[in-house]
Scaffold this motif. Structure first.
Motif, short mmCIF file in Angstrom:
data_model
loop_
_atom_site.label_atom_id
_atom_site.label_comp_id
_atom_site.label_asym_id
_atom_site.label_seq_id
_atom_site.Cartn_x
_atom_site.Cartn_y
_atom_site.Cartn_z
N HIS A 166 5.47 -3.31 -6.27
CA HIS A 166 4.34 -2.51 -6.74
C HIS A 166 3.77 -1.71 -5.58
O HIS A 166 3.71 -2.20 -4.45
CB HIS A 166 3.24 -3.40 -7.31
CG HIS A 166 3.63 -4.08 -8.58
ND1 HIS A 166 3.55 -3.48 -9.80
CD2 HIS A 166 4.14 -5.31 -8.80
CE1 HIS A 166 3.98 -4.31 -10.73
NE2 HIS A 166 4.35 -5.43 -10.15
N LYS A 217 -7.50 -4.52 -5.39
CA LYS A 217 -6.44 -4.20 -6.37
C LYS A 217 -5.14 -4.94 -6.03
O LYS A 217 -4.44 -5.41 -6.91
CB LYS A 217 -6.16 -2.69 -6.36
CG LYS A 217 -7.12 -1.87 -7.19
CD LYS A 217 -6.64 -0.43 -7.28
CE LYS A 217 -7.80 0.47 -7.72
NZ LYS A 217 -7.51 1.89 -7.54
N MET A 218 -4.83 -5.00 -4.75
CA MET A 218 -3.59 -5.66 -4.34
C MET A 218 -3.64 -7.15 -4.70
O MET A 218 -2.66 -7.72 -5.20
CB MET A 218 -3.35 -5.48 -2.83
CG MET A 218 -3.04 -4.03 -2.45
SD MET A 218 -2.91 -3.74 -0.65
CE MET A 218 -1.20 -4.17 -0.34
N CYS A 265 -7.34 -0.89 -0.49
CA CYS A 265 -7.81 -1.42 -1.77
C CYS A 265 -7.26 -2.83 -1.99
O CYS A 265 -6.54 -3.10 -2.95
CB CYS A 265 -7.41 -0.49 -2.91
SG CYS A 265 -7.98 1.21 -2.68
N SER A 316 0.88 -1.16 0.00
CA SER A 316 0.00 0.00 0.00
C SER A 316 0.92 1.22 0.00
O SER A 316 2.08 1.14 0.43
CB SER A 316 -0.85 -0.04 1.27
OG SER A 316 -1.68 1.09 1.35
N ILE A 346 0.41 0.38 -4.40
CA ILE A 346 -1.01 0.61 -4.69
C ILE A 346 -1.48 1.80 -3.86
O ILE A 346 -1.29 1.82 -2.64
CB ILE A 346 -1.86 -0.64 -4.33
CG1 ILE A 346 -1.29 -1.91 -4.96
CG2 ILE A 346 -3.32 -0.42 -4.69
CD1 ILE A 346 -1.53 -2.06 -6.44
N ARG A 369 -3.26 -7.59 -8.45
CA ARG A 369 -1.86 -7.44 -8.85
C ARG A 369 -1.06 -8.70 -8.50
O ARG A 369 -0.21 -9.15 -9.27
CB ARG A 369 -1.26 -6.21 -8.15
CG ARG A 369 0.11 -5.80 -8.64
CD ARG A 369 0.12 -5.45 -10.14
NE ARG A 369 -0.83 -4.45 -10.52
CZ ARG A 369 -0.58 -3.13 -10.52
NH1 ARG A 369 0.61 -2.71 -10.18
NH2 ARG A 369 -1.51 -2.26 -10.89
#
Lengths: 344, 344
Positions: A328, A304-305, A301, A167, A330, A308
């Motif tokens: 990544h 979304k994580m 979120c 995050s 997010i 991914r």
């Protein structure tokens, strides 16, 4: 121990089913593989034959041949935090939708992880997904040695085969500081999580940078530390009271501690949110929306994580060499509620 | 897909390790089996050899030969309820301590269960443990057909191979009624869970019997129904308000609904617990102990329920025929908190 009855039933193979249904063995296999190309009519024939013979598909021989089990080891701890529980729910659902099963490993801490890894790997899992906030070099090395893709959430682990999805902890901390300054508050509290928790560290750094950037010289920051539990948030406010500090704003590294802090402020110091103290948490757990708290929070979120993570796994499974690491970030989404909404 | 590098490393067998360590192949196996009889010296030799060869134990051939995977399918839903999340944590820990792994299957409802079962069983799981509150005959038949031990929590499922471990839902409902009557309350509310939830039904029956048994003729009972969520508890109180009913006591089928009801009573009807309304819930979730709620609740003693499940599984694995059903009732423990503690 397998009973005799089980042994007999288990001896029924796809060949028997194919013979009874009058179809090929591969048609039997397709009938039991979600999304395979097979006519409805053939599938019904296969299922009826399988039913009458008591046949159930068996993946074990395929795992033996391919070395791939379509199982993902999910290593978690701290399910008493609703954030991890709902994240696990989303992850398990997404994996299943992608034809992957969850071999769950609950560990209390990094100490029990090493033994756990041996057990997981003996089942020829294809990958590991973990939300453990463990940052030791030993753990990273143990994971890298498995030579299967490892995806970590909110972790500082680095090494070959290990990818991380975080995050935007730093950015959210920064935003929390700006929100508090905008509301004219000058005695903020930063309530950190456990010392070695990478996410908490990043949230705290972002928060401090945000406070500094405003250039305000009259800010009296108090730093406190909890262990991510409700009780530790409550205790932290008791320690403020003992020190005679009266805060006007608070950013907690997670919602559990924020809820504890809010209850303690009201019960022990007669301070109310948002009038006396404005407050922000992190995770957007269901309880943040409960009326007793009405807590402003950053939503990680997780949908979304998780998406991914699935992309990373898919790529890794297809790559010749999937030992490359990826990181990544997010964006976290600020969910504003009553705890930062000042009466006009 | 297995990369070439993985394939090479995976081809290392226990024979290679035994040769390098200068021990027997069975010594290698014992070194990787927790609790096996092996000298420390031999174990260290094996682990060093395994490490240098990149060897990890492989259970798949043993599963193929024995038909036993030492994996238990755990079928759950509703992890957003902290009760199920902590119960899963306890179950996963207990299974691992008994050398069993958790193959987790998260299902939203009974509809997705049948497809899920095929997938689980293809991994040759040894048993299924489920906390799904599903009571249909179809589901029971699908589970019985697997011919592996199935242990259900708080379920009304019956059939060969299916055993059930229930909280004493009826007895707890009865006790809740007596507690409310003892406090002299006469306008109780029974807030039920989903219609087909066996546990909720039993709690409601016990509650009604308890009220009747007191022989009080002036009791005005209101029955409401929610779906076990916080929001549904909140909504239920709004419907009371619309009907102009002012309750003086409430028993909710779970704590989530009780928390929602308590918030709604305060926010929407200006009624406080325990002065205006005394309240009891079920499950003793962590939030029941949070100061904003301080909710009296029945603890299901999940530790005991999980221990009983492990005993049932152990017996079933050792039995020649483990198709017999068992039903166990575990006493619920009343945890009295502020919501039923009247000021003197």
């Amino acid at each position: 121990m397998v009973t005799q009855e089980q042994a007999v039933i288990r001896a029924v193979t796809s060949i028997d089913v194919a013979r009874l249904a009058g179809v090929s063995q591969s048609a039997v296999s397709r009938a039991f593989s979600p999304g395979s190309s097979i006519s409805d009519q053939t599938k019904q024939k296969v299922l009826a034959a399988a039913e009458s013979l008591g046949y159930r598909p068996n993946r074990i021989p395929a795992i033996m041949l391919s070395g791939r089990s379509c199982m993902v080891g999910v290593v978690i701890g701290g399910l008493e935090n609703p954030f991890y529980a709902t994240a696990l729910e989303r992850l398990a659902t997404a994996l299943r939708e992608n034809g992957l099963q969850v071999l769950l490993m609950h560990v209390d801490d990094a100490l029990t992880l090493d033994n756990a890894l041996d057990q997981l790997v003996s089942y020829r899992i294809d990958a590991i997904v973990t939300s453990l906030a463990i940052g030791s070099k030993t753990v990273a090395q143990a994971l890298s040695r498995l030579r299967i893709p490892v995806v970590c959430f909110n972790s500082s682990l680095v090494g070959p085969w290990i990818s991380t999805i975080n995050s935007d902890n730093h950015g959210a901390g920064f935003a929390a500081a700006h929100l508090i300054m905008e509301k004219g508050r000058v005695r903020p509290v930063w309530l950190a999580g456990p010392e070695r928790n990478a996410a908490s560290l990043a949230r705290g750094e972002g928060f401090l940078q945000g406070l500094q950037q405003t250039g305000a010289s009259h800010i009296e920051l108090t730093r406190l530390q909890g262990d991510d539990t409700y009780d530790s948030g409550y205790e932290a406010m008791l320690s403020l009271k003992r020190q005679g500090i009266r805060p006007d704003s608070l950013f907690a590294s997670n919602d559990m501690m924020a809820c504890g802090a809010m209850d303690a402020l009201r019960e022990e110091m007669d301070l109310r949110c948002p009038d006396d103290v404005i407050m922000l948490g992190y995770d957007n757990i269901p309880q943040a929306a409960w009326r007793s708290y009405d807590l402003t929070s950053f939503d990680q979120c997780t949908g979304k994580m998780v998406a991914r993570a699935l992309e990373l796994l898919e790529k890794a499974f297809q790559a010749k060499d999937s030992s490359h690491s990826h990181t990544h970030i997010i964006d976290a989404k600020l969910i504003e509620r009553g705890s930062t909404r000042l009466p006009l």
